[in-house]
Design a protein around this motif. Structure first.
Motif, PDB file in Angstrom:
ATOM      1  N   LYS A   1      80.292 145.065  56.175  1.00  0.00           N
ATOM      2  CA  LYS A   1      79.056 144.742  54.983  1.00  0.00           C
ATOM      3  C   LYS A   1      79.055 146.041  54.193  1.00  0.00           C
ATOM      4  CE  LYS A   1      77.600 140.788  56.684  1.00  0.00           C
ATOM      5  NZ  LYS A   1      77.715 139.679  55.868  1.00  0.00           N
TER       6      LYS A   1
ATOM      7  N   GLY B   1      76.441 144.842  47.217  1.00  0.00           N
ATOM      8  CA  GLY B   1      76.586 143.673  47.781  1.00  0.00           C
ATOM      9  C   GLY B   1      77.693 142.684  47.018  1.00  0.00           C
ATOM     10  N   LYS B   2      77.802 141.387  47.850  1.00  0.00           N
ATOM     11  CA  LYS B   2      78.584 140.375  47.209  1.00  0.00           C
ATOM     12  C   LYS B   2      77.962 140.048  45.675  1.00  0.00           C
ATOM     13  CE  LYS B   2      79.950 137.702  51.115  1.00  0.00           C
ATOM     14  NZ  LYS B   2      79.966 136.483  51.857  1.00  0.00           N
ATOM     15  N   GLU B   3      76.904 139.813  45.494  1.00  0.00           N
ATOM     16  CA  GLU B   3      76.651 139.476  44.131  1.00  0.00           C
ATOM     17  C   GLU B   3      76.611 140.726  43.122  1.00  0.00           C
ATOM     18  OE1 GLU B   3      74.531 138.874  46.871  1.00  0.00           O
ATOM     19  OE2 GLU B   3      75.049 136.949  47.168  1.00  0.00           O
ATOM     20  N   GLN B   4      76.012 141.875  43.534  1.00  0.00           N
ATOM     21  CA  GLN B   4      76.294 143.133  42.791  1.00  0.00           C
ATOM     22  C   GLN B   4      77.685 143.217  42.599  1.00  0.00           C
ATOM     23  OE1 GLN B   4      74.437 145.819  45.345  1.00  0.00           O
ATOM     24  NE2 GLN B   4      72.447 145.742  44.098  1.00  0.00           N
TER      25      GLN B   4
ATOM     26  N   LEU C   1      80.232 141.085  42.137  1.00  0.00           N
ATOM     27  CA  LEU C   1      80.745 140.068  41.133  1.00  0.00           C
ATOM     28  C   LEU C   1      80.145 140.591  39.866  1.00  0.00           C
ATOM     29  CD1 LEU C   1      80.539 137.034  43.452  1.00  0.00           C
ATOM     30  CD2 LEU C   1      82.731 138.213  42.511  1.00  0.00           C
ATOM     31  N   ALA C   2      78.946 140.659  39.627  1.00  0.00           N
ATOM     32  CA  ALA C   2      78.093 141.116  38.519  1.00  0.00           C
ATOM     33  C   ALA C   2      78.846 142.213  37.787  1.00  0.00           C
ATOM     34  CB  ALA C   2      76.628 141.206  38.750  1.00  0.00           C
ATOM     35  N   ARG C   3      79.031 143.490  38.649  1.00  0.00           N
ATOM     36  CA  ARG C   3      79.597 144.643  37.960  1.00  0.00           C
ATOM     37  C   ARG C   3      81.109 144.200  37.524  1.00  0.00           C
ATOM     38  NH1 ARG C   3      76.358 148.087  41.113  1.00  0.00           N
ATOM     39  NH2 ARG C   3      74.523 148.394  40.051  1.00  0.00           N
TER      40      ARG C   3
ATOM     41  N   LYS D   1      82.331 141.307  36.507  1.00  0.00           N
ATOM     42  CA  LYS D   1      82.430 140.585  35.448  1.00  0.00           C
ATOM     43  C   LYS D   1      82.059 141.303  34.125  1.00  0.00           C
ATOM     44  CE  LYS D   1      83.258 136.545  37.183  1.00  0.00           C
ATOM     45  NZ  LYS D   1      84.441 135.644  36.681  1.00  0.00           N
TER      46      LYS D   1
ATOM     47  N   LEU E   1      86.697 136.103  47.500  1.00  0.00           N
ATOM     48  CA  LEU E   1      85.650 135.837  46.735  1.00  0.00           C
ATOM     49  C   LEU E   1      85.995 136.311  45.301  1.00  0.00           C
ATOM     50  CD1 LEU E   1      82.486 136.015  46.572  1.00  0.00           C
ATOM     51  CD2 LEU E   1      82.652 138.621  46.884  1.00  0.00           C
TER      52      LEU E   1
ATOM     53  N   ASN F   1      86.009 133.482  41.943  1.00  0.00           N
ATOM     54  CA  ASN F   1      85.193 133.848  40.950  1.00  0.00           C
ATOM     55  C   ASN F   1      85.985 134.314  39.556  1.00  0.00           C
ATOM     56  OD1 ASN F   1      82.122 133.814  41.643  1.00  0.00           O
ATOM     57  ND2 ASN F   1      83.218 134.619  43.324  1.00  0.00           N
TER      58      ASN F   1
END
Length: 139
Positions: free
Chosen positions: A64, A82-85, A87-89, A91, A121, A125
């Motif tokens: 983690k 984290g996972k969402e952060q 991917l957002a960064r 992208k 992951l 994406n």
């Protein structure tokens, strides 16, 4: 009257004769066949490679505990994500520079399954360029 016995051996002399005739035919016709030519590109015609930008580096310390570092910015510190952060960064960074690669670095104590989950992951994406960072062992 005596019965005829069947011959139980194959006579190979005619086969050898045929093979020798074919060998002579191929030896005579081989020099007459046209040779193929390949046009190799010259140095002047080749395009210079694009300079590659420094990759985004994902450091995995545990299952983690992930950090993201943009190696294109030398003074930028690594950020815990984290996972969402993550991917957002990635992208947003690849939106500015689509050729920027992503490399994954993991410590020896991390299970390989965790590294594969991060790679999966990113692949799900549509992150195109993903690689693994390898460190040379110290002597």
């Amino acid at each position: 009257m005596r019965q005829r016995r069947f011959m139980n051996q194959i006579n190979v002399v005619p086969y050898i004769d045929v093979m020798l005739v074919l060998l002579v035919i191929f030896m005579v016709t081989a020099p007459m066949m046209p040779t193929g030519t390949i046009d190799l590109p010259s140095v002047a015609k080749s395009t210079p490679p694009k300079p590659q930008s420094a990759p985004l580096q994902i450091d995995i310390a545990s299952e983690k505990d992930w950090t993201l570092r943009d190696t294109a910015k030398p003074g930028a510190a690594a950020e815990k994500v984290g996972k969402e952060q993550l991917l957002a960064r990635i992208k947003t960074a690849q939106g500015l520079n689509p050729d920027q690669a992503v490399v994954i670095s993991a410590s020896k104590s991390v299970r390989y399954e965790t590294v594969m989950q991060v790679m999966d992951l990113l692949q799900r994406n549509q992150v195109a360029k993903v690689g693994l960072l390898v460190r040379q062992p110290e002597n």
